[in-house]
Design an enzyme around this catalytic site. Sequence first.
Site, PDB file in Angstrom:
ATOM      1  N   HIS B  57       0.947  -1.226  -0.065  1.00 50.63           N
ATOM      2  CA  HIS B  57      -0.044  -0.066   0.090  1.00 50.63           C
ATOM      3  C   HIS B  57       0.669   1.426  -0.188  1.00 50.63           C
ATOM      4  CE1 HIS B  57      -3.133  -2.725   0.743  1.00 50.63           C
ATOM      5  NE2 HIS B  57      -2.709  -3.049   1.913  1.00 50.63           N
ATOM      6  N   HIS B 219      -7.001  -4.792  -1.436  1.00 44.50           N
ATOM      7  CA  HIS B 219      -6.219  -6.103  -1.686  1.00 44.50           C
ATOM      8  C   HIS B 219      -6.696  -6.750  -2.799  1.00 44.50           C
ATOM      9  CE1 HIS B 219      -6.496  -4.706   2.499  1.00 44.50           C
ATOM     10  NE2 HIS B 219      -5.076  -5.004   2.615  1.00 44.50           N
TER      11      HIS B 219
END
Lengths: 331, 331
Positions: B57, B219
């Site tokens: 991320h 995700h």
Amino acid sequence: MKKFVNDPRQFVPEMLKGIALANPDTLKYVPEYNLIMRASAPRDDKVSIIQGSGSGHEPAHVMIVGKGMLDAACPGDVFAAPPMDYVLETSKLLASPKGVLHIINNYTGDRMAFEMGQEMAEADGITIGTLLVDDDVAVKDSTYTVGRRGVAGNFFVIKAVGAASEQGADLDELLRIGNKVNSVTRTMGMALTSCTPPAKGSPLFELGDDEMEMGVGIHGEPGRRREKLASANEIVDELLEAVVTDLPFSPGDDVALMVNGLGGTPVSELYLLYGYAHEQLAQRGINVRRSYVGNYCTSLDMAGTSITLSRLDPEIGELLAAPAEIAIRTF
Amino acid sequence: MKKFVNDPRQFVPEMLKGIALANPDTLKYVPEYNLIMRASAPRDDKVSIIQGSGSGHEPAHVMIVGKGMLDAACPGDVFAAPPMDYVLETSKLLASPKGVLHIINNYTGDRMAFEMGQEMAEADGITIGTLLVDDDVAVKDSTYTVGRRGVAGNFFVIKAVGAASEQGADLDELLRIGNKVNSVTRTMGMALTSCTPPAKGSPLFELGDDEMEMGVGIHGEPGRRREKLASANEIVDELLEAVVTDLPFSPGDDVALMVNGLGGTPVSELYLLYGYAHEQLAQRGINVRRSYVGNYCTSLDMAGTSITLSRLDPEIGELLAAPAEIAIRTF
């Protein structure tokens, strides 16, 4: 085409509008000339610094307008030089008694537009100096260039003259500093994928799943050669070898190291590349004193990277460390 | 797989090494626990703020460690929660008499690791408070979550408590501030493409050339629905409608607006999205007082975006405007 776009012809103006709306206190947008300029420019006590190039290289250059960097950027359409009347009108809007500095990367189209714009502006009594950036070691001549191309290394030129101009340096001094930084700055890039210009709607070139293009330019123009896809470390080795041996950089040199993303590569991968590059330079006895990791000069959504080294002396080191406030707010 | 990678199992450690080498004066890397921490932490006069999550991320969260932001980030492998002993050891290394604040996004794996790590740390006499971020309006429950997911809006929570902690706020005060910011922050994201985890080597899911996924998680988990690819403005309309009506945001509200990139989208496109979003909010009578455009919380190399709104009151506005110095040097 998997991009955020409305009418491809409005891609650049819609982006510029966003930049202006995000920075209402510091930037001005002049739609007639694709111009992003500092709200406080021009100033009588400061040389005005203007960069022009095609769009598609963001944040270069419309997003690095601000204190200690550019006073204005006038881009053309994607991968197209700005029209010469944009250059002229931008130079007139930014005219200062201390003069105007044009910074351009060495591409034939950009040079032509800026040479003609400069002539016309000088006829209007504006004093103009020009810095030409040509840091790319990959190829001598290319699709769009006679001589070496200007790529991500122009960041160091802009940062140094931007800082010096805030400290009051005159036009001759900025030309001296800018040419010095360019002379000690070297870059080479490579692509894992092509890029897709909004108006074209399809990739500029095709690369196989197991291929990469070494020495690629920032407009999708060919590089040195196409190779089999390699590991991250092998790619860094090849880029560093080309860059280090070109100047050449020598043991004991202090340098700034930039690992630049070409637009589609996540910053996680860029830091992975950076770590190995830093270590390899240390093994060569080259000291990384300043580090830059991220997207500086991109090629739309291309996955790829370039590595830039700039040799530091005390003067350049101080100018690179000077404060700056660009349009991109990161936190 | 078109990525910069050596051994996929070393992807995270090699990235973390790069971060540390690029920031030798301000950051420390503790390889045993994937830990990036401020060199000056812990301090007796400051609550230590720790974020933990999966990797992939970036820049969240290992690249936003620094003054006024996080004191440490302890990530797991790509898209995997950190092991609970990483949480424990990180909490011990960061222990301060003023306490430790854990910030976690609402994913079941992260919550389990942090709850167990907290219990063990408290048994060692460390005072710990926990902030749970759940700003994503897209889905109520998801593949990895009971309740709403935490996504890019956690940036505003971190920035606010980071600033308050530098000003001396105690743990209870940080919990109050963090929960307040979370309660007025809403996000929705969408994907143009999937992402490719290094260890998997292929995309997490498939999207047709004319498809997009609305409400996607960070995700690769599914969103609200798959739709036909739309124009940039239509996408902004749909994201804004979901975000604005959820809180809801009302005419007269002052807000911070973030247009976040998911990793593979160039910043040119993000500013194009930003410009239209800013205008549409103005038409609704919602005042954008602070703007954030760029990659804040990504999903590896996914092309896509999320839009976050956070409602400002004087306290939150001042905390967001406070100075901060994160690990990523942009100029």
